[in-house]
Motif scaffolding. Structure first.
Motif, PDB file in Angstrom:
ATOM      1  N   ARG A 131       9.584  21.327  -1.283  1.00 24.85           N
ATOM      2  CA  ARG A 131       9.878  22.749  -1.425  1.00 24.85           C
ATOM      3  C   ARG A 131       8.594  23.558  -1.280  1.00 24.85           C
ATOM      4  N   ASP A 132       8.747  24.790  -0.808  1.00 27.80           N
ATOM      5  CA  ASP A 132       7.639  25.740  -0.782  1.00 27.80           C
ATOM      6  C   ASP A 132       7.678  26.536  -2.078  1.00 27.80           C
ATOM      7  N   GLN A 133       6.557  26.626  -2.748  1.00 30.76           N
ATOM      8  CA  GLN A 133       6.451  27.473  -3.933  1.00 30.76           C
ATOM      9  C   GLN A 133       5.986  28.843  -3.466  1.00 30.76           C
ATOM     10  N   VAL A 134       6.730  29.883  -3.821  1.00 32.55           N
ATOM     11  CA  VAL A 134       6.340  31.240  -3.430  1.00 32.55           C
ATOM     12  C   VAL A 134       6.351  32.146  -4.654  1.00 32.55           C
ATOM     13  N   HIS A 135       5.513  33.178  -4.575  1.00 31.92           N
ATOM     14  CA  HIS A 135       5.391  34.134  -5.672  1.00 31.92           C
ATOM     15  C   HIS A 135       5.972  35.464  -5.204  1.00 31.92           C
ATOM     16  N   GLY A 139       6.505  39.138  -9.617  1.00 35.15           N
ATOM     17  CA  GLY A 139       5.640  38.340 -10.469  1.00 35.15           C
ATOM     18  C   GLY A 139       6.199  36.968 -10.796  1.00 35.15           C
ATOM     19  N   HIS A 140       7.395  36.668 -10.358  1.00 30.63           N
ATOM     20  CA  HIS A 140       8.034  35.383 -10.645  1.00 30.63           C
ATOM     21  C   HIS A 140       7.805  34.399  -9.508  1.00 30.63           C
ATOM     22  N   THR A 141       7.875  33.118  -9.838  1.00 28.82           N
ATOM     23  CA  THR A 141       7.725  32.037  -8.870  1.00 28.82           C
ATOM     24  C   THR A 141       9.089  31.412  -8.609  1.00 28.82           C
ATOM     25  N   VAL A 142       9.389  31.129  -7.339  1.00 29.08           N
ATOM     26  CA  VAL A 142      10.605  30.414  -6.952  1.00 29.08           C
ATOM     27  C   VAL A 142      10.204  29.333  -5.953  1.00 29.08           C
ATOM     28  N   PHE A 143      11.156  28.460  -5.639  1.00 30.65           N
ATOM     29  CA  PHE A 143      10.916  27.338  -4.747  1.00 30.65           C
ATOM     30  C   PHE A 143      11.945  27.377  -3.631  1.00 30.65           C
ATOM     31  N   ILE A 149      13.566  29.491   9.685  1.00 37.91           N
ATOM     32  CA  ILE A 149      12.876  30.717   9.266  1.00 37.91           C
ATOM     33  C   ILE A 149      11.489  30.341   8.745  1.00 37.91           C
ATOM     34  N   PRO A 150      10.443  31.018   9.244  1.00 37.65           N
ATOM     35  CA  PRO A 150       9.086  30.698   8.765  1.00 37.65           C
ATOM     36  C   PRO A 150       8.881  31.135   7.320  1.00 37.65           C
ATOM     37  N   PRO A 151       7.900  30.516   6.630  1.00 39.18           N
ATOM     38  CA  PRO A 151       7.690  30.824   5.202  1.00 39.18           C
ATOM     39  C   PRO A 151       7.374  32.289   4.931  1.00 39.18           C
ATOM     40  N   GLU A 152       6.589  32.936   5.789  1.00 38.71           N
ATOM     41  CA  GLU A 152       6.230  34.341   5.548  1.00 38.71           C
ATOM     42  C   GLU A 152       7.461  35.242   5.631  1.00 38.71           C
ATOM     43  N   THR A 153       8.319  34.956   6.602  1.00 33.72           N
ATOM     44  CA  THR A 153       9.540  35.751   6.757  1.00 33.72           C
ATOM     45  C   THR A 153      10.481  35.518   5.579  1.00 33.72           C
ATOM     46  N   ALA A 154      10.570  34.264   5.132  1.00 29.53           N
ATOM     47  CA  ALA A 154      11.420  33.945   3.983  1.00 29.53           C
ATOM     48  C   ALA A 154      10.957  34.722   2.751  1.00 29.53           C
ATOM     49  N   LEU A 155       9.648  34.751   2.511  1.00 29.60           N
ATOM     50  CA  LEU A 155       9.128  35.494   1.368  1.00 29.60           C
ATOM     51  C   LEU A 155       9.414  36.991   1.507  1.00 29.60           C
TER      52      LEU A 155
END
Length: 189
Positions: A131-135, A139-143, A149-155
């Motif tokens: 999983r990718d960990q994203v902030h 202020g919360h973290t999700v996985f 879909i690329p990670p930057e677009t997903a975030l």
């Protein structure tokens, strides 16, 4: 995917289940301006392997070509019913994000304990990968697990659709609907 459009549409999917044989799966189509633009319901087997098929069926039943992304709350729903994001993306031709909320060492040992000898389930779980960990901006973290879909677009998508906390609005509303339907079934309303 045109994320800056007001009319971008995400199908958010979440579940509710109790000790019954089936789980309620609810889907909410939500636009970029956070208006609900459609709903869909399904069910799946607790401890089964029909979660991926249920998601694909929900998407197909909407008969819409304007859904830009499928966002699913959980990769192992309804007691280890494994979701395959790559298969969903391939069959719907729509990018997929699976979001989870807790850090963990993984579920492989638990699957082996509860489903001894179930190699298909183990293989499906292993296909999920890491999983990718994203902030989030909240202020919360999700996985995340992603397909198409690329990670930057997903975030960017999650930040756009998360008002507060860590649960994006499409899956938050889908979860409320699923819980309401389950409650109605349990009380006979």
């Amino acid at each position: 995917m045109h994320l800056n459009k007001q009319g971008v549409r995400i199908l958010g999917i979440a579940e509710s289940w109790t000790g019954r044989e089936r789980s309620i799966l609810a889907g909410v189509v939500m636009r970029g301006d956070l208006r609900i633009d459609g709903t869909v319901l399904s069910h799946l087997t607790i401890g089964g392997m029909d979660g991926t098929d249920a998601v694909i069926s929900m998407f197909s039943s909407l008969k819409r070509s304007d859904i830009n992304l499928i966002l699913i709350s959980g990769a192992a729903i309804a007691w280890y019913n494994i979701i395959n994001p790559d298969r969903i993306r391939e069959e719907t031709e729509t990018p997929v994000i699976i979001i989870t909320y807790e850090d963990s060492e993984g579920l492989e040992d638990a699957i082996k304990h509860h489903f001894p000898g179930d190699e298909e389930r183990i293989q499906e779980y292993q296909k999920l990968g890491s999983r990718d960990q994203v902030h989030l901006k909240t202020g919360h973290t999700v996985f995340l697990r992603r397909s198409g879909i690329p990670p930057e677009t997903a975030l960017h998508v999650l930040d756009r659709f998360t008002m507060d906390g860590r649960v994006p609005e499409p899956v938050r509303v889908a979860r409320l609907i699923a819980r309401s339907v389950m409650r109605s079934l349990l009380t006979g309303i």
